[in-house]
Design a protein around this motif. Structure first.
Motif, PDB file in Angstrom:
ATOM      1  N   SER A 144       0.876  -1.117  -0.091  1.00  0.00           N
ATOM      2  CA  SER A 144      -0.013   0.028   0.133  1.00  0.00           C
ATOM      3  C   SER A 144       0.914   1.258   0.042  1.00  0.00           C
ATOM      4  CB  SER A 144      -0.967   0.051   1.147  1.00  0.00           C
ATOM      5  OG  SER A 144      -0.259  -0.084   2.405  1.00  0.00           O
ATOM      6  N   ASN A 145       2.092   1.370   0.897  1.00  0.00           N
ATOM      7  CA  ASN A 145       2.600   2.370   0.827  1.00  0.00           C
ATOM      8  C   ASN A 145       3.482   2.539  -0.692  1.00  0.00           C
ATOM      9  OD1 ASN A 145       2.298   3.224   3.382  1.00  0.00           O
ATOM     10  ND2 ASN A 145       4.117   2.018   4.502  1.00  0.00           N
ATOM     11  N   LYS A 146       4.211   1.631  -1.030  1.00  0.00           N
ATOM     12  CA  LYS A 146       4.644   1.709  -2.384  1.00  0.00           C
ATOM     13  C   LYS A 146       3.474   2.186  -3.399  1.00  0.00           C
ATOM     14  CE  LYS A 146       7.138  -0.735  -6.079  1.00  0.00           C
ATOM     15  NZ  LYS A 146       6.365   0.165  -7.210  1.00  0.00           N
ATOM     16  N   ALA A 147       2.477   1.866  -3.518  1.00  0.00           N
ATOM     17  CA  ALA A 147       1.190   2.305  -4.371  1.00  0.00           C
ATOM     18  C   ALA A 147       1.046   3.706  -4.145  1.00  0.00           C
ATOM     19  CB  ALA A 147       0.066   1.435  -4.199  1.00  0.00           C
ATOM     20  N   VAL A 148       1.055   4.103  -3.006  1.00  0.00           N
ATOM     21  CA  VAL A 148       0.825   5.694  -2.764  1.00  0.00           C
ATOM     22  C   VAL A 148       2.065   6.514  -3.090  1.00  0.00           C
ATOM     23  CG1 VAL A 148       0.469   7.550  -0.925  1.00  0.00           C
ATOM     24  CG2 VAL A 148      -0.895   5.114  -0.989  1.00  0.00           C
ATOM     25  N   LEU A 149       3.249   6.063  -2.791  1.00  0.00           N
ATOM     26  CA  LEU A 149       4.541   6.493  -3.161  1.00  0.00           C
ATOM     27  C   LEU A 149       4.723   6.740  -4.530  1.00  0.00           C
ATOM     28  CD1 LEU A 149       7.057   5.254  -0.659  1.00  0.00           C
ATOM     29  CD2 LEU A 149       6.304   7.717  -0.630  1.00  0.00           C
ATOM     30  N   ASP A 150       4.210   5.564  -5.143  1.00  0.00           N
ATOM     31  CA  ASP A 150       4.188   5.927  -6.933  1.00  0.00           C
ATOM     32  C   ASP A 150       3.293   6.759  -7.290  1.00  0.00           C
ATOM     33  OD1 ASP A 150       6.160   3.688  -6.998  1.00  0.00           O
ATOM     34  OD2 ASP A 150       4.436   2.176  -7.553  1.00  0.00           O
ATOM     35  N   MET A 151       2.141   6.982  -6.820  1.00  0.00           N
ATOM     36  CA  MET A 151       1.085   7.986  -7.026  1.00  0.00           C
ATOM     37  C   MET A 151       1.638   9.223  -7.050  1.00  0.00           C
ATOM     38  SD  MET A 151      -2.520   6.744  -5.641  1.00  0.00           S
ATOM     39  CE  MET A 151      -3.058   5.103  -5.651  1.00  0.00           C
ATOM     40  N   VAL A 152       2.480   9.489  -6.150  1.00  0.00           N
ATOM     41  CA  VAL A 152       3.011  10.722  -5.631  1.00  0.00           C
ATOM     42  C   VAL A 152       4.173  11.057  -6.800  1.00  0.00           C
ATOM     43  CG1 VAL A 152       4.650  12.032  -4.065  1.00  0.00           C
ATOM     44  CG2 VAL A 152       2.691  10.841  -3.365  1.00  0.00           C
ATOM     45  N   CYS A 170       9.880   7.628  13.657  1.00  0.00           N
ATOM     46  CA  CYS A 170      10.717   7.215  12.541  1.00  0.00           C
ATOM     47  C   CYS A 170      10.193   6.694  11.051  1.00  0.00           C
ATOM     48  CB  CYS A 170      12.087   6.361  12.757  1.00  0.00           C
ATOM     49  SG  CYS A 170      11.397   4.551  13.560  1.00  0.00           S
ATOM     50  N   TYR A 171       8.969   5.818  11.387  1.00  0.00           N
ATOM     51  CA  TYR A 171       7.914   5.466  10.050  1.00  0.00           C
ATOM     52  C   TYR A 171       7.794   6.642   9.392  1.00  0.00           C
ATOM     53  CZ  TYR A 171       7.771   0.780  12.510  1.00  0.00           C
ATOM     54  OH  TYR A 171       8.224  -0.464  13.036  1.00  0.00           O
ATOM     55  N   GLY A 172       7.054   7.836   9.948  1.00  0.00           N
ATOM     56  CA  GLY A 172       6.603   8.479   9.025  1.00  0.00           C
ATOM     57  C   GLY A 172       7.609   9.491   8.597  1.00  0.00           C
ATOM     58  N   ALA A 173       8.750   9.832   9.378  1.00  0.00           N
ATOM     59  CA  ALA A 173       9.969  10.538   8.885  1.00  0.00           C
ATOM     60  C   ALA A 173      10.702   9.824   7.657  1.00  0.00           C
ATOM     61  CB  ALA A 173      10.930  10.675   9.793  1.00  0.00           C
ATOM     62  N   ASP A 174      10.856   8.611   7.712  1.00  0.00           N
ATOM     63  CA  ASP A 174      11.092   7.667   6.400  1.00  0.00           C
ATOM     64  C   ASP A 174      10.316   8.000   5.159  1.00  0.00           C
ATOM     65  OD1 ASP A 174      12.988   5.793   5.321  1.00  0.00           O
ATOM     66  OD2 ASP A 174      11.466   4.341   5.655  1.00  0.00           O
ATOM     67  N   LEU A 175       8.907   7.920   5.278  1.00  0.00           N
ATOM     68  CA  LEU A 175       8.254   7.964   4.097  1.00  0.00           C
ATOM     69  C   LEU A 175       8.206   9.521   3.552  1.00  0.00           C
ATOM     70  CD1 LEU A 175       5.295   5.824   5.820  1.00  0.00           C
ATOM     71  CD2 LEU A 175       6.459   5.339   3.357  1.00  0.00           C
ATOM     72  N   GLU A 194     -14.876   7.628  -2.596  1.00  0.00           N
ATOM     73  CA  GLU A 194     -13.629   6.970  -2.654  1.00  0.00           C
ATOM     74  C   GLU A 194     -13.444   5.721  -3.408  1.00  0.00           C
ATOM     75  OE1 GLU A 194     -11.563   8.489   1.769  1.00  0.00           O
ATOM     76  OE2 GLU A 194     -12.684   6.545   1.650  1.00  0.00           O
ATOM     77  N   GLN A 195     -12.478   5.466  -4.078  1.00  0.00           N
ATOM     78  CA  GLN A 195     -12.332   3.891  -4.277  1.00  0.00           C
ATOM     79  C   GLN A 195     -11.098   3.249  -3.480  1.00  0.00           C
ATOM     80  OE1 GLN A 195     -10.494   4.517  -8.570  1.00  0.00           O
ATOM     81  NE2 GLN A 195     -11.408   6.591  -8.486  1.00  0.00           N
ATOM     82  N   GLU A 196     -11.676   1.938  -3.407  1.00  0.00           N
ATOM     83  CA  GLU A 196     -10.886   1.296  -2.335  1.00  0.00           C
ATOM     84  C   GLU A 196     -10.062   0.037  -3.243  1.00  0.00           C
ATOM     85  OE1 GLU A 196     -10.286  -0.640   2.159  1.00  0.00           O
ATOM     86  OE2 GLU A 196     -12.093   0.336   1.488  1.00  0.00           O
ATOM     87  N   PHE A 197      -8.882  -0.135  -3.271  1.00  0.00           N
ATOM     88  CA  PHE A 197      -8.576  -1.188  -3.843  1.00  0.00           C
ATOM     89  C   PHE A 197      -7.153  -1.927  -3.196  1.00  0.00           C
ATOM     90  CE2 PHE A 197      -6.197   2.361  -5.435  1.00  0.00           C
ATOM     91  CZ  PHE A 197      -4.893   2.163  -5.440  1.00  0.00           C
ATOM     92  N   THR A 198      -7.079  -3.130  -3.604  1.00  0.00           N
ATOM     93  CA  THR A 198      -5.834  -3.901  -3.047  1.00  0.00           C
ATOM     94  C   THR A 198      -4.594  -3.554  -3.873  1.00  0.00           C
ATOM     95  OG1 THR A 198      -7.121  -5.641  -1.974  1.00  0.00           O
ATOM     96  CG2 THR A 198      -4.823  -5.971  -2.350  1.00  0.00           C
ATOM     97  N   ALA A 199      -3.443  -3.126  -3.369  1.00  0.00           N
ATOM     98  CA  ALA A 199      -2.343  -2.720  -4.002  1.00  0.00           C
ATOM     99  C   ALA A 199      -1.862  -4.078  -4.762  1.00  0.00           C
ATOM    100  CB  ALA A 199      -1.306  -2.020  -3.248  1.00  0.00           C
ATOM    101  N   ASP A 200      -0.904  -3.727  -5.758  1.00  0.00           N
ATOM    102  CA  ASP A 200      -0.328  -4.916  -6.281  1.00  0.00           C
ATOM    103  C   ASP A 200       0.755  -5.530  -5.489  1.00  0.00           C
ATOM    104  OD1 ASP A 200      -1.994  -4.772  -8.685  1.00  0.00           O
ATOM    105  OD2 ASP A 200      -0.389  -3.482  -9.933  1.00  0.00           O
ATOM    106  N   PRO A 201       1.028  -6.595  -5.489  1.00  0.00           N
ATOM    107  CA  PRO A 201       2.207  -7.377  -4.771  1.00  0.00           C
ATOM    108  C   PRO A 201       3.386  -6.834  -5.007  1.00  0.00           C
ATOM    109  CG  PRO A 201       0.552  -8.989  -5.308  1.00  0.00           C
ATOM    110  CD  PRO A 201       0.226  -7.787  -6.245  1.00  0.00           C
ATOM    111  N   LEU A 202       4.253  -6.635  -3.759  1.00  0.00           N
ATOM    112  CA  LEU A 202       5.656  -6.170  -4.135  1.00  0.00           C
ATOM    113  C   LEU A 202       6.509  -7.192  -5.095  1.00  0.00           C
ATOM    114  CD1 LEU A 202       6.398  -4.460  -0.747  1.00  0.00           C
ATOM    115  CD2 LEU A 202       5.563  -3.486  -2.782  1.00  0.00           C
ATOM    116  N   GLN A 203       7.453  -6.851  -5.885  1.00  0.00           N
ATOM    117  CA  GLN A 203       7.965  -7.985  -6.564  1.00  0.00           C
ATOM    118  C   GLN A 203       9.325  -8.065  -5.711  1.00  0.00           C
ATOM    119  OE1 GLN A 203       6.535  -9.593  -9.259  1.00  0.00           O
ATOM    120  NE2 GLN A 203       4.807  -8.550  -8.488  1.00  0.00           N
ATOM    121  N   SER A 204       9.935  -9.231  -5.903  1.00  0.00           N
ATOM    122  CA  SER A 204      11.151  -9.669  -5.392  1.00  0.00           C
ATOM    123  C   SER A 204      12.448  -8.887  -6.414  1.00  0.00           C
ATOM    124  CB  SER A 204      11.442 -11.116  -5.657  1.00  0.00           C
ATOM    125  OG  SER A 204      12.943 -11.405  -5.143  1.00  0.00           O
TER     126      SER A 204
END
Length: 378
Positions: free
Chosen positions: A162-170, A219-224, A309-319
């Motif tokens: 979910s975090n990756k999906a939001v960061l990608d939108m940004v 630290c979590y929020g500061a990192d993001l 609001e649209q709610e969706f499941t983020a694509d799985p992270l890839q190795s």
């Protein structure tokens, strides 16, 4: 003819050598990375000791801790072979030849362990946050550069799709210009959720943890937000911290709010040991839309006032960017460069700058104006 034969022989030898090296590199890339765990006093180590038998990217070759009781506890719980257990890091490295260290000490011990890793030429991944102070963070950065080692910081939320999906939108501009970010992190409290005694002991000691909830979850929020701002530090940091449960946490805060000001953005970080239940979620508000990482997988997106609001499941992270061990192995093999991402040293030096300023702001009641950090080598 003799000269032609000689040239042909030389060419064939060169080709064979190249193919041999390529084959060697391929073989090395397919072999598990040899990893030593240093420290057993951080409760997150249990997840990693349980993970090693289930994957092929990393091989556990040593577990190092000076406390015999903690070594015996880990051995019994995870059925570790006694040959893996060491009380001394230098002896463990000499005997088992690891390629990287996973560090599960208190935050206050990170600098000391990274100094040892640098001397030994080993890459390191520590649990969040990187260090207690800007001084320690800059010393770690200097050591990493001088000794050509990678220093990475592991956050649970790095592996949230979910975090990756939001960061990608940004980064793609889908949300427009980011104006406000709100991050909630924490749980009911380490004592309340029953963390291990050795973990609770240093979590509630400001000399070993930096603060309480402010460091542990701020630290979590500061990192993001640091990644969202392309590594830029905020202009100022304003923080408030308090202890609502002094009978449980007499020496550290259990609730904090941190406000970060950037040229065109504000971030509000809300770390707490007083939440009703565990949460790690992020809200990002832009000029075109807002997105909310609700939990590790779910995202909410809204693009207009008259749209639901649209709610969706983020694509799985890839190795290899889906788990910390896959990531560590890829970095050690030089298949991946942790450059300004959530795990990178550059990002996490800025995270420590934010936390250090927040701690001073909360103690003084003043807003802290940040100055640019010296560049490496200055």
């Amino acid at each position: 003819m003799v000269r032609c034969a000689s040239l042909l022989t030389t060419a064939l030898f060169s080709l064979a050598s190249t193919l041999g090296m390529t084959s060697l590199h391929a073989q090395q890339a397919s072999q598990p990375v040899r990893v030593a765990i240093v420290g057993l006093e951080h409760g997150h180590v249990d997840g990693f000791l349980g993970a090693f038998p289930k994957q092929n990217d990393a091989q556990l070759v040593a577990v190092v801790d000076p406390d015999p009781a903690l070594r015996a506890k880990a051995q019994a719980h995870f059925h570790l072979d006694s040959s893996l257990l060491y009380s001394d890091l230098d002896k463990a490295v000499a005997a088992t030849h690891p390629q990287a260290l996973l560090v599960y000490t208190s935050v206050g011990d990170h600098r000391r362990i990274i100094e040892a890793a640098a001397r030994l030429g080993l890459d390191v991944m520590v649990e969040k946050p990187l260090a207690l102070s800007v001084e320690d963070a800059l010393a770690i950065r200097r050591l990493a550069h001088e000794h050509h080692i990678q220093v990475m910081v592991n956050y649970e939320t790095t592996w949230y799709s979910s975090n990756k999906a939001v960061l990608d939108m940004v980064s793609s501009g889908k949300l427009g210009d980011v104006r406000k970010v709100v991050v909630h992190d924490g749980h009911e409290g380490p004592a309340e959720i029953g963390v291990q005694p050795e973990f609770l002991k240093w979590l509630t000691d400001p000399a070993l943890n930096g603060a309480g909830a402010l460091y542990d979850f701020g630290c979590y929020g500061a990192d993001l937000i640091t990644v969202m701002m392309h590594g830029e530090a905020p202009i100022s940091v304003t923080a408030s911290a308090q202890t609502d449960k002094p009978e449980t946490y007499p020496h550290v805060d259990d609730d904090a709010t941190i406000i970060l000001r950037y040229p065109h953005t504000q971030a509000v970080l809300m770390p707490s040991w007083n939440w009703t239940f565990s949460r790690k979620d992020m809200e990002v508000y832009g000029t075109k839309a807002y997105a909310i990482a609700v939990n590790p997988r779910q995202v909410k997106l809204r693009t207009a006032e008259n749209q639901p609001e649209q709610e969706f499941t983020a694509d799985p992270l890839q190795s290899p960017e889906d788990t910390s061990l896959h990531y560590l192995a890829a970095v050690v093999r030089k298949q991946l460069n942790p450059d300004h991402d959530l795990t990178s040293l550059s990002t996490n030096v800025t995270v420590v700058q934010i936390l250090d300023a927040a701690r001073h702001s909360a103690a003084s009641g003043r807003t802290i104006e940040l100055q640019p950090l010296p560049k490496d080598g200055e």
